[in-house]
Scaffold this motif. Structure first.
Motif, short mmCIF file in Angstrom:
data_model
loop_
_atom_site.label_atom_id
_atom_site.label_comp_id
_atom_site.label_asym_id
_atom_site.label_seq_id
_atom_site.Cartn_x
_atom_site.Cartn_y
_atom_site.Cartn_z
N VAL A 62 -21.36 1.79 39.33
CA VAL A 62 -20.28 0.80 39.23
C VAL A 62 -20.82 -0.50 38.64
CG1 VAL A 62 -18.62 -0.59 40.53
CG2 VAL A 62 -18.96 1.81 41.13
N GLY A 63 -21.96 -0.95 39.15
CA GLY A 63 -22.57 -2.19 38.67
C GLY A 63 -22.94 -2.13 37.20
N LEU A 64 -23.43 -0.98 36.77
CA LEU A 64 -23.85 -0.82 35.38
C LEU A 64 -22.66 -0.87 34.42
CD1 LEU A 64 -26.55 -0.44 33.96
CD2 LEU A 64 -26.15 2.01 33.98
N TYR A 65 -21.60 -0.17 34.75
CA TYR A 65 -20.39 -0.22 33.91
C TYR A 65 -19.91 -1.67 33.76
CZ TYR A 65 -19.17 4.74 33.30
OH TYR A 65 -19.13 6.06 32.92
N LEU B 227 -22.61 -4.16 32.01
CA LEU B 227 -22.76 -3.97 30.56
C LEU B 227 -21.56 -4.52 29.79
CD1 LEU B 227 -24.37 -0.41 30.29
CD2 LEU B 227 -25.42 -2.60 29.72
N PHE B 228 -20.37 -4.23 30.26
CA PHE B 228 -19.19 -4.71 29.54
C PHE B 228 -19.01 -6.21 29.71
CE2 PHE B 228 -18.22 -0.32 28.98
CZ PHE B 228 -17.40 -0.27 27.87
N GLN B 229 -19.35 -6.73 30.88
CA GLN B 229 -19.22 -8.17 31.10
C GLN B 229 -20.23 -8.94 30.25
OE1 GLN B 229 -16.65 -8.63 32.82
NE2 GLN B 229 -16.64 -10.56 33.86
N ALA B 230 -21.35 -8.31 29.91
CA ALA B 230 -22.32 -8.93 29.02
C ALA B 230 -21.94 -8.73 27.55
CB ALA B 230 -23.71 -8.34 29.29
N VAL C 176 -25.67 -10.93 36.87
CA VAL C 176 -24.85 -11.43 37.98
C VAL C 176 -23.72 -10.45 38.29
CG1 VAL C 176 -23.22 -13.24 38.68
CG2 VAL C 176 -25.42 -13.87 37.67
N THR C 177 -23.05 -9.96 37.24
CA THR C 177 -21.95 -9.02 37.44
C THR C 177 -22.44 -7.71 38.03
OG1 THR C 177 -20.75 -9.99 35.57
CG2 THR C 177 -20.02 -7.82 36.32
N PHE C 178 -23.56 -7.20 37.52
CA PHE C 178 -24.16 -5.98 38.06
C PHE C 178 -24.43 -6.12 39.56
CE2 PHE C 178 -28.04 -3.68 39.27
CZ PHE C 178 -27.67 -2.37 38.96
N LEU D 216 -23.23 -8.42 41.79
CA LEU D 216 -22.03 -8.64 42.60
C LEU D 216 -21.16 -7.38 42.69
CD1 LEU D 216 -20.98 -12.27 41.65
CD2 LEU D 216 -21.98 -11.48 43.79
N SER D 217 -21.17 -6.57 41.63
CA SER D 217 -20.40 -5.32 41.67
C SER D 217 -20.99 -4.34 42.68
CB SER D 217 -20.36 -4.68 40.28
OG SER D 217 -19.67 -5.50 39.38
N MET D 218 -22.32 -4.27 42.73
CA MET D 218 -22.96 -3.41 43.72
C MET D 218 -22.64 -3.89 45.14
SD MET D 218 -26.67 -2.39 42.12
CE MET D 218 -27.03 -1.33 43.52
N VAL D 219 -22.69 -5.20 45.33
CA VAL D 219 -22.35 -5.77 46.63
C VAL D 219 -20.89 -5.48 46.96
CG1 VAL D 219 -22.07 -7.95 47.90
CG2 VAL D 219 -24.12 -7.56 46.53
#
Length: 198
Positions: A39-42, A45-48, A150-152, A154-157
Motif C-alpha cells: 500500500v505504501g509503495l503504490y 510512488l504516485f505521490q512522488a 513521507v507518503t510511503f 504514513l500509508s503504512m501507518v
C-alpha cells in the motif's frame, strides 16, 4: 522552501493516501509488513511522481507568468485544500466500506486493478502542487523524494491504524491535510506580497 515547509506540504498531500490506507487496513484481516509496504509503495510512488510531472509542466510557463505565480500557487493549494476538507465532511456521512477480503497474501483489495486507481486518485492533487514547485524554484528531486518517503511511511501507518481502529481517523486526516495545504498557500501568497517574512 525550507525543509520544514516541504515536510508540512508532504504531510498535507499524503493525508488523502493516509485516509485510503486506513480503509485498506480495515479491509485486511491480517496485516504484515509486505501488505502494508505494498500500500505504501503504490501511494508513495504516485505521490512522488505526480509533482514531478507537474513541475515539468510548470517550468514551461514559469517565465511567462512570474508576476502572478504566487497567486497561482495560492489558488491551487487553496482549491486542493478546500476540496479535501469538503471530502472529509462528506465522508463522515458514509456508512461502511466495500472490501474484498481474502486470507491469502494476494488479497483482492491489494490487486493492481484496485490499487492503481486509488494511487492515481489520491495523487492528482500532487500534480498541481508540482506546478507550484516550478514557480517557487524548489529542488524538485529532493522534494519529490521527500514527499514519496513521507507518503510511503504514513500509508503504512494508516494500514495499521485502519486494521486496529477502523475508519475513525479517516475524515480527520483528510480535514487536517486540507487545512495544512490552505495555510501553506496563504503563507506563500503573504510572503510574496511582503506581508509576512518567515
Amino acid at each position: 522552501m525550507s525543509l520544514l515547509e516541504l515536510f508540512i506540504i508532504a504531510v498535507g498531500l499524503s493525508m488523502d493516501a493516509f485516509a485510503v490506507a486506513i480503509c485498506k487496513g480495515l479491509c485486511l484481516r491480517k496485516i504484515n509488513f509486505k501488505k502494508a509496504g505494498t500500500v505504501g509503495l503504490y501511494f508513495g510512488l504516485f505521490q512522488a511522481g505526480m509533482p514531478l510531472i507537474g513541475y515539468f509542466l510548470g517550468v514551461q510557463f514559469q517565465n511567462k507568468i512570474t508576476s502572478i505565480d504566487h497567486w497561482i500557487s495560492f489558488f491551487l493549494l487553496a482549491i486542493i485544500g478546500i476540496n479535501m476538507i469538503r471530502e472529509s465532511i462528506e465522508s463522515k456521512n458514509e456508512v461502511g466500506i466495500e472490501c474484498a477480503v481474502d486470507e491469502n497474501i494476494n488479497d483482492e483489495t491489494l490487486a493492481f486493478k484496485n490499487m492503481i486507481g486509488l494511487a492515481i486518485a489520491t495523487s492528482i492533487d500532487a500534480l498541481a502542487v508540482g506546478v507550484t514547485f516550478a514557480f517557487l524554484k524548489v529542488n524538485i528531486l529532493s522534494a519529490v523524494s521527500f514527499i514519496g518517503i513521507v507518503t510511503f511511511t504514513l500509508s503504512m501507518v494508516g494500514v495499521k491504524i485502519g486494521n486496529v481502529f477502523g475508519t475513525i481517523y479517516k475524515s480527520k486526516a483528510e480535514f487536517a491535510g486540507g487545512l495544512i495545504l490552505i495555510l501553506m498557500g496563504l503563507k506563500i501568497l503573504l510572503e510574496h506580497l511582503g506581508m509576512i517574512n518567515f
